[in-house]
Design an enzyme around this catalytic site. Structure first.
Site, PDB file in Angstrom:
ATOM      1  N   HIS A   1      41.167  47.297  48.229  1.00 42.22           N
ATOM      2  CA  HIS A   1      39.769  47.006  48.580  1.00 42.22           C
ATOM      3  C   HIS A   1      39.654  45.565  49.030  1.00 42.22           C
ATOM      4  O   HIS A   1      40.609  44.797  48.946  1.00 42.22           O
ATOM      5  CB  HIS A   1      38.823  47.364  47.437  1.00 42.22           C
ATOM      6  CG  HIS A   1      38.924  46.494  46.221  1.00 42.22           C
ATOM      7  ND1 HIS A   1      40.034  46.475  45.397  1.00 42.22           N
ATOM      8  CD2 HIS A   1      38.047  45.617  45.669  1.00 42.22           C
ATOM      9  CE1 HIS A   1      39.822  45.623  44.411  1.00 42.22           C
ATOM     10  NE2 HIS A   1      38.625  45.083  44.569  1.00 42.22           N
TER      11      HIS A   1
ATOM     12  N   HIS B   1      44.020  44.205  36.991  1.00 41.35           N
ATOM     13  CA  HIS B   1      43.621  43.133  36.069  1.00 41.35           C
ATOM     14  C   HIS B   1      44.065  43.443  34.646  1.00 41.35           C
ATOM     15  O   HIS B   1      44.097  44.597  34.230  1.00 41.35           O
ATOM     16  CB  HIS B   1      42.097  42.939  36.056  1.00 41.35           C
ATOM     17  CG  HIS B   1      41.543  42.365  37.316  1.00 41.35           C
ATOM     18  ND1 HIS B   1      41.414  41.012  37.535  1.00 41.35           N
ATOM     19  CD2 HIS B   1      41.087  42.973  38.451  1.00 41.35           C
ATOM     20  CE1 HIS B   1      40.888  40.804  38.737  1.00 41.35           C
ATOM     21  NE2 HIS B   1      40.685  41.979  39.319  1.00 41.35           N
TER      22      HIS B   1
ATOM     23  N   ASP C   1      40.250  38.373  45.658  1.00 40.25           N
ATOM     24  CA  ASP C   1      41.382  38.293  44.721  1.00 40.25           C
ATOM     25  C   ASP C   1      42.407  39.410  44.974  1.00 40.25           C
ATOM     26  O   ASP C   1      43.408  39.500  44.271  1.00 40.25           O
ATOM     27  CB  ASP C   1      40.911  38.292  43.260  1.00 40.25           C
ATOM     28  CG  ASP C   1      40.201  39.569  42.840  1.00 40.25           C
ATOM     29  OD1 ASP C   1      39.321  40.041  43.577  1.00 40.25           O
ATOM     30  OD2 ASP C   1      40.523  40.111  41.758  1.00 40.25           O
ATOM     31  N   HIS C   2      42.173  40.213  46.018  1.00 38.74           N
ATOM     32  CA  HIS C   2      43.118  41.278  46.397  1.00 38.74           C
ATOM     33  C   HIS C   2      43.690  41.083  47.800  1.00 38.74           C
ATOM     34  O   HIS C   2      44.712  41.683  48.132  1.00 38.74           O
ATOM     35  CB  HIS C   2      42.442  42.656  46.268  1.00 38.74           C
ATOM     36  CG  HIS C   2      42.000  42.940  44.863  1.00 38.74           C
ATOM     37  ND1 HIS C   2      42.638  43.848  44.054  1.00 38.74           N
ATOM     38  CD2 HIS C   2      41.033  42.367  44.100  1.00 38.74           C
ATOM     39  CE1 HIS C   2      42.061  43.847  42.856  1.00 38.74           C
ATOM     40  NE2 HIS C   2      41.085  42.955  42.860  1.00 38.74           N
TER      41      HIS C   2
ATOM     42  N   HIS D   1      33.560  50.831  42.649  1.00 37.57           N
ATOM     43  CA  HIS D   1      33.651  49.362  42.534  1.00 37.57           C
ATOM     44  C   HIS D   1      33.264  48.748  43.879  1.00 37.57           C
ATOM     45  O   HIS D   1      32.419  47.857  43.944  1.00 37.57           O
ATOM     46  CB  HIS D   1      35.077  48.991  42.139  1.00 37.57           C
ATOM     47  CG  HIS D   1      35.347  47.518  42.071  1.00 37.57           C
ATOM     48  ND1 HIS D   1      34.776  46.692  41.141  1.00 37.57           N
ATOM     49  CD2 HIS D   1      36.156  46.722  42.835  1.00 37.57           C
ATOM     50  CE1 HIS D   1      35.212  45.448  41.331  1.00 37.57           C
ATOM     51  NE2 HIS D   1      36.046  45.439  42.351  1.00 37.57           N
TER      52      HIS D   1
ATOM     53  N   ASP E   1      40.808  47.967  41.387  1.00 42.46           N
ATOM     54  CA  ASP E   1      39.776  47.674  40.387  1.00 42.46           C
ATOM     55  C   ASP E   1      38.921  48.904  40.085  1.00 42.46           C
ATOM     56  O   ASP E   1      37.768  48.779  39.698  1.00 42.46           O
ATOM     57  CB  ASP E   1      38.853  46.540  40.894  1.00 42.46           C
ATOM     58  CG  ASP E   1      39.538  45.189  40.887  1.00 42.46           C
ATOM     59  OD1 ASP E   1      40.698  45.090  40.437  1.00 42.46           O
ATOM     60  OD2 ASP E   1      38.913  44.219  41.350  1.00 42.46           O
TER      61      ASP E   1
ATOM     62  N   HIS F   1      38.019  42.743  48.172  1.00 43.55           N
ATOM     63  CA  HIS F   1      37.695  41.526  47.415  1.00 43.55           C
ATOM     64  C   HIS F   1      38.768  40.449  47.591  1.00 43.55           C
ATOM     65  O   HIS F   1      39.960  40.754  47.686  1.00 43.55           O
ATOM     66  CB  HIS F   1      37.497  41.860  45.940  1.00 43.55           C
ATOM     67  CG  HIS F   1      36.172  42.519  45.668  1.00 43.55           C
ATOM     68  ND1 HIS F   1      35.941  43.300  44.556  1.00 43.55           N
ATOM     69  CD2 HIS F   1      35.007  42.515  46.376  1.00 43.55           C
ATOM     70  CE1 HIS F   1      34.683  43.737  44.592  1.00 43.55           C
ATOM     71  NE2 HIS F   1      34.103  43.291  45.683  1.00 43.55           N
TER      72      HIS F   1
END
Ligand code: ZN
Ligand code: FE
Length: 258
Positions: free
Chosen positions: A52, A170, A56-57, A108, A132, A54
């Site tokens: 996805h 995570h 942090d990905h 998410h 996530d 985001h």
């Protein structure tokens, strides 16, 4: 195939699958831990899988592209930094001689996808990269989706083989299990798993991968049909006993749980 969790930021894992020559990495939010892991093992980077959009990905994509020898695969319905090969439900992604099945798991984010590898070779257990969407003992926050979507997405993941290794993005397990214990105080499997995870974390070890069978037994968000989970959700204001209503009430409760 070797499966490795590379810690990134404060609580992310960037998963790496390699055959001692070439590697696939999943959701590289940061390039540095990936580059270090490839260099330390003398691996080429064969492909990148993204679940996805985001930061942090996807934050490490640009810096990893110069050494990438194959495609970036990503969700067709999300804007991740181009170029990438867009994938949606039913598609497959091939890399390292492996074929990953794509599963749409909105909730998410609106276009979130998961990658399921039915066979990692040599009789190894299946692998799921779920970003996530599913965490051990919990699920992602509903930033772009509805409780009904997340309930359906988790139901699809719950239907995978029980021995599937669940690779979440995570390390949220301990806080998720504190919440799960409040939802289902009488769940003996949950108590045993919580103790095992505490022991791992006390040694600085990841609690992941989990398994689908483990999550079915202890994850309240995958247990929206269990009587104790339903009554806890009703106590928290769930409108009815339906899966989406139960999941929605749990998610709201968890958002404020300390
Ligand atoms: Zn995310
Ligand atoms: Fe994340």
């Amino acid at each position: 195939m070797n499966l490795v969790a590379l810690p990134a930021f404060s609580d992310n894992y960037i998963w790496m699958l390699h055959d001692d020559h070439q590697a696939i990495v999943v959701d590289p939010g940061d390039a540095a831990p990936v580059a270090a892991a490839l260099d330390a093992r003398g691996l080429a980077l064969a492909a990148i899988l993204v679940t996805h959009h985001h930061p942090d990905h996807v934050g490490g994509l640009a810096a990893l592209r110069p050494r990438l020898q194959g495609p970036v695969f990503g969700p067709a319905r999300e804007a991740i930094p181009p170029p990438f090969e867009p994938l949606a439900d039913g598609d497959s992604a091939s890399a390292l001689g492996l074929s990953f099945q794509v599963i749409d798991v909105p909730g998410h984010t609106a276009g979130h996808i998961a990658y399921f590898l039915p066979s990692a070779g040599d009789g190894q257990a299946p692998i799921l990269f779920c970003g996530d969407t599913l965490f051990s003992g919990g699920c992602g926050r509903l930033f772009e989706g509805t409780p009904a979507q997340m309930h359906h997405s988790l139901g699809r993941l719950a239907a995978l083989p029980g021995n599937t290794r669940v690779c979440c993005a995570h390390e949220y397990t301990e806080s998720n299990l504190r919440f799960a214990g409040a939802v289902e105080p009488a769940n003996a499997a949950l108590a045993a798993y919580t103790a095992a995870c505490r022991a791992l974390r006390a040694q600085g070890l990841p609690t992941l991968p989990s398994t689908i069978a483990q999550e079915r037994a202890i994850n309240p968000f995958m247990r929206c049909e269990a009587p104790d989970v339903i009554s806890a959700a009703l106590d928290q204001g769930a409108a009815d006993r339906s899966g989406p209503a139960v999941l929605g009430a749990l998610r709201e409760w968890k958002n404020h749980f300390r």
